[in-house]
Design an enzyme around this catalytic site. Sequence first.
Site, PDB file in Angstrom:
ATOM      1  N   THR A 201       0.911   6.340  -0.994  1.00  0.00           N
ATOM      2  CA  THR A 201       1.563   5.339  -0.137  1.00  0.00           C
ATOM      3  C   THR A 201       3.024   5.714   0.058  1.00  0.00           C
ATOM      4  O   THR A 201       3.613   6.369  -0.802  1.00  0.00           O
ATOM      5  CB  THR A 201       1.465   3.976  -0.863  1.00  0.00           C
ATOM      6  OG1 THR A 201       0.106   3.598  -0.879  1.00  0.00           O
ATOM      7  CG2 THR A 201       2.301   2.904  -0.221  1.00  0.00           C
ATOM      8  N   GLY A 231      -4.859  -3.847   0.157  1.00  0.00           N
ATOM      9  CA  GLY A 231      -4.101  -3.670  -1.089  1.00  0.00           C
ATOM     10  C   GLY A 231      -2.812  -4.476  -1.088  1.00  0.00           C
ATOM     11  O   GLY A 231      -2.642  -5.429  -0.321  1.00  0.00           O
ATOM     12  N   THR A 252       4.134   1.143  -5.057  1.00  0.00           N
ATOM     13  CA  THR A 252       2.963   1.990  -4.847  1.00  0.00           C
ATOM     14  C   THR A 252       2.159   1.990  -6.128  1.00  0.00           C
ATOM     15  O   THR A 252       2.725   1.976  -7.218  1.00  0.00           O
ATOM     16  CB  THR A 252       3.355   3.426  -4.459  1.00  0.00           C
ATOM     17  OG1 THR A 252       2.156   4.213  -4.383  1.00  0.00           O
ATOM     18  CG2 THR A 252       4.304   4.073  -5.450  1.00  0.00           C
ATOM     19  N   GLY A 255      -3.287  -1.300  -6.148  1.00  0.00           N
ATOM     20  CA  GLY A 255      -2.873  -2.499  -5.443  1.00  0.00           C
ATOM     21  C   GLY A 255      -3.378  -3.813  -6.011  1.00  0.00           C
ATOM     22  O   GLY A 255      -2.672  -4.823  -5.967  1.00  0.00           O
TER      23      GLY A 255
HETATM   24  N1  ASP Z   1      -0.844   0.424  -3.362  1.00  0.00           N
HETATM   25  C1  ASP Z   1      -1.771   1.028  -2.437  1.00  0.00           C
HETATM   26  C2  ASP Z   1      -3.002   0.184  -2.355  1.00  0.00           C
HETATM   27  O1  ASP Z   1      -3.473  -0.298  -3.358  1.00  0.00           O
HETATM   28  C3  ASP Z   1      -2.158   2.408  -2.814  1.00  0.00           C
HETATM   29  C4  ASP Z   1      -1.019   3.333  -3.103  1.00  0.00           C
HETATM   30  O2  ASP Z   1       0.050   2.914  -3.511  1.00  0.00           O
HETATM   31  O3  ASP Z   1      -1.187   4.535  -2.893  1.00  0.00           O
HETATM   32  O4  ASP Z   1      -3.523   0.055  -1.286  1.00  0.00           O
END
Ligand code: ASP
Length: 335
Positions: A201, A231, A252, A255
């Site tokens: 992310t 997320g 990030t 999520g």
């Molecule tokens: N936080 C993001 C999610 O859960 C994923 C990520 O941070 O790469 O959608």
Amino acid sequence: MIRPFAALLALAALFSAPVLAAPAADAAATPSWSIAIHGGAGTLQRKNMTAEEEKAYRAALAAALDAGAKVLAEGGEALDAVEAAIVLLEDDPRFNAGRGAVFTWEGTNELDASIMDGRTRAAGAVAGVTTVRNPIRLARSVMDDGRHVFLSGAGAERFASQRGLEPAGPEWFATERRRRQLETMKAERVGALDVEFKFGTVGAVARDQAGHLAAGTSTGGMTGKRWGRIGDAPVIGAGTWADDRSCAVSATGWGEFFIRAGVAQAICDRVRLAGEGVQQAADTVIGEVAAMGGDGGVIVVSAEGETVYSFNTAGMYRGRADSTGTREVAIFAGD
Ligand code: ASP
């Protein structure tokens, strides 16, 4: 009966409290503008990355950092700096946002993004978008339009075309590397969290020369997500938060845990209500995520322009810059 002495004391306490609580002014240490960015957190270890790959990631992070820093150095707004940095990361296929997003279980790319203005706590967010090249621009349009905060799916896409945002077809977002990750996950029956580079992310936080804060986050979510899963990235208060009174945060990580811990808002509330410094607040909340079984990280900028990172993964693609000459990018925990 009115007791004048008690009333006077109460009045004095009222006026002295904020003065006593105010941090010591240290003009020399306070940058006039600051920015921090991330490109995701995860199982990032030097042994799994070639020197060329590392160099390319560092260059991509530096380019995004410089794009945001340029806006701020020229006196632009924190919101514009955040958007400028994120657009570059969305267009870069290395990161899990926009082009290069991870695949859903069904083999599609569904994108989430959000942005928040620390001046007013105005916010815009979109989820499950498949046809808009830069979801962060769409989140910004939702915020600027002001009627709603959070749009999803087909409705968000209709809004995007009414606003004249650049469309993109599925082939723009899809990359071979991400498709292989989905196949590996399916073949080996491993969870999204076991796929290498599980995260990716992108996000940015900034403080502009007028002292205003902004935060933004954009993602493809998690490999193999199903059933319209959303997320933390587009959830205001979980993946993104900005409040001029305290700080701005972009997150990030896994999520589901970041939503349950209300990560981004929890950090800023600790700063505002408990008087914690941003590093302490961020470490405490990431500690809570870890205790629940989750992992990931955050970038934070304080109202005074201090930038910090906190993460409990082996690495986090990250960078920061400010008006005092700070300019760094880092990947691994020990960097
Ligand atoms: N936080 C993001 C999610 O859960 C994923 C990520 O941070 O790469 O959608």
